[in-house]
Design a protein around this motif. Structure first.
Motif, mmCIF file in Angstrom:
data_model
loop_
_atom_site.group_PDB
_atom_site.id
_atom_site.type_symbol
_atom_site.label_atom_id
_atom_site.label_comp_id
_atom_site.label_asym_id
_atom_site.label_seq_id
_atom_site.Cartn_x
_atom_site.Cartn_y
_atom_site.Cartn_z
ATOM 1 N N VAL A 266 0.857 -1.183 0.000
ATOM 2 C CA VAL A 266 0.000 0.000 0.000
ATOM 3 C C VAL A 266 0.894 1.233 0.000
ATOM 4 C CG1 VAL A 266 -1.798 1.277 1.221
ATOM 5 C CG2 VAL A 266 -1.808 -1.229 1.229
ATOM 6 N N ILE A 267 0.732 2.089 -1.015
ATOM 7 C CA ILE A 267 1.504 3.328 -1.125
ATOM 8 C C ILE A 267 0.570 4.486 -0.808
ATOM 9 C CG2 ILE A 267 2.868 4.804 -2.627
ATOM 10 C CD1 ILE A 267 3.598 2.325 -4.237
ATOM 11 N N ALA A 268 0.857 5.175 0.265
ATOM 12 C CA ALA A 268 0.015 6.306 0.690
ATOM 13 C C ALA A 268 0.619 7.595 0.171
ATOM 14 C CB ALA A 268 -0.097 6.343 2.216
#
Length: 205
Positions: free
Chosen positions: A136-138
């Motif tokens: 997951v890339i925020a």
């Protein structure tokens, strides 16, 4: 199938210091491992006599600790064998559907076969996610509550370009018109007009 004996379903619960007996029982009943062990005895009553409830609880608790420690070998094994079981069920129902002579049993078996197939695919997806967790890339959000600064150039805004007070325009133009660089000649003034002009100035002072 025979019901498991009361001895095999007995679980010894120790209360904490200062804890009441009923509270200790409630804590034990709500343990996930205890609930799963009771369910296992209900599902497999023939094996319940050979495996006491306390042993089932302890084994399930050990498996939970292993997962907490990051050891996922058993959950992966469960998902793998469940996917194979669902695939076997799909093929069995499919053969039953193809052997049906009428529409109702054909539709019923095909519906159940496709449901087993869907569950099998879902199990494989979960197993894949367990083996390879998604990344997951925020993205960072820039939020400002005060005035914003424009760093994209130094060109003045339209409002600053047109900002020229009327008084400055009049003063500049009047100065340009009056300052001609030459000496003006004297002009004769009507006494009556001179009196009016002096009174007008006195009223506006």
């Amino acid at each position: 199938m025979s019901e498991p004996s009361s001895k095999s379903r007995t679980l010894t619960v120790e209360a904490y210091p200062g804890e009441s007996e009923t509270r200790a029982k409630a804590r034990a009943v709500l343990r996930p491992s205890v609930g799963a062990a009771c369910a296992a005895q209900a599902i497999e009553p023939d094996l319940a006599d050979a495996i006491p409830l306390a042993d089932l609880v302890d084994e399930l608790a050990d498996q939970v600790k292993a997962v907490h420690g990051g050891k996922l070998a058993r959950p992966e094994a469960l998902l793998t064998v469940q996917a194979h079981t669902l695939d076997l069920l799909f093929n069995r129902l499919l053969r039953r559907a193809m052997g049906s002579d009428t529409i109702p049993p054909f539709e019923a078996n095909m519906r159940m076969a496709l449901r087993a197939q869907s569950q099998c695919a879902r199990t494989i997806e979960v197993l894949s996610a367990l083996k390879n967790p998604p990344v997951v890339i925020a993205k960072q959000a820039h939020v400002t509550t005060g005035p914003q600064q424009n760093n994209f150039g130094t060109a003045p805004s339209r409002a600053r370009e047109t900002e020229n007070p009327p008084t400055e325009l009049l003063e500049a133009s009047d100065g340009e018109r009056l300052d001609t660089g030459t000496t003006g000649t004297a002009v004769r003034v009507d006494p009556a007009l001179a009196n009016v002009d002096s009174q007008h100035r006195a009223a506006n002072a």
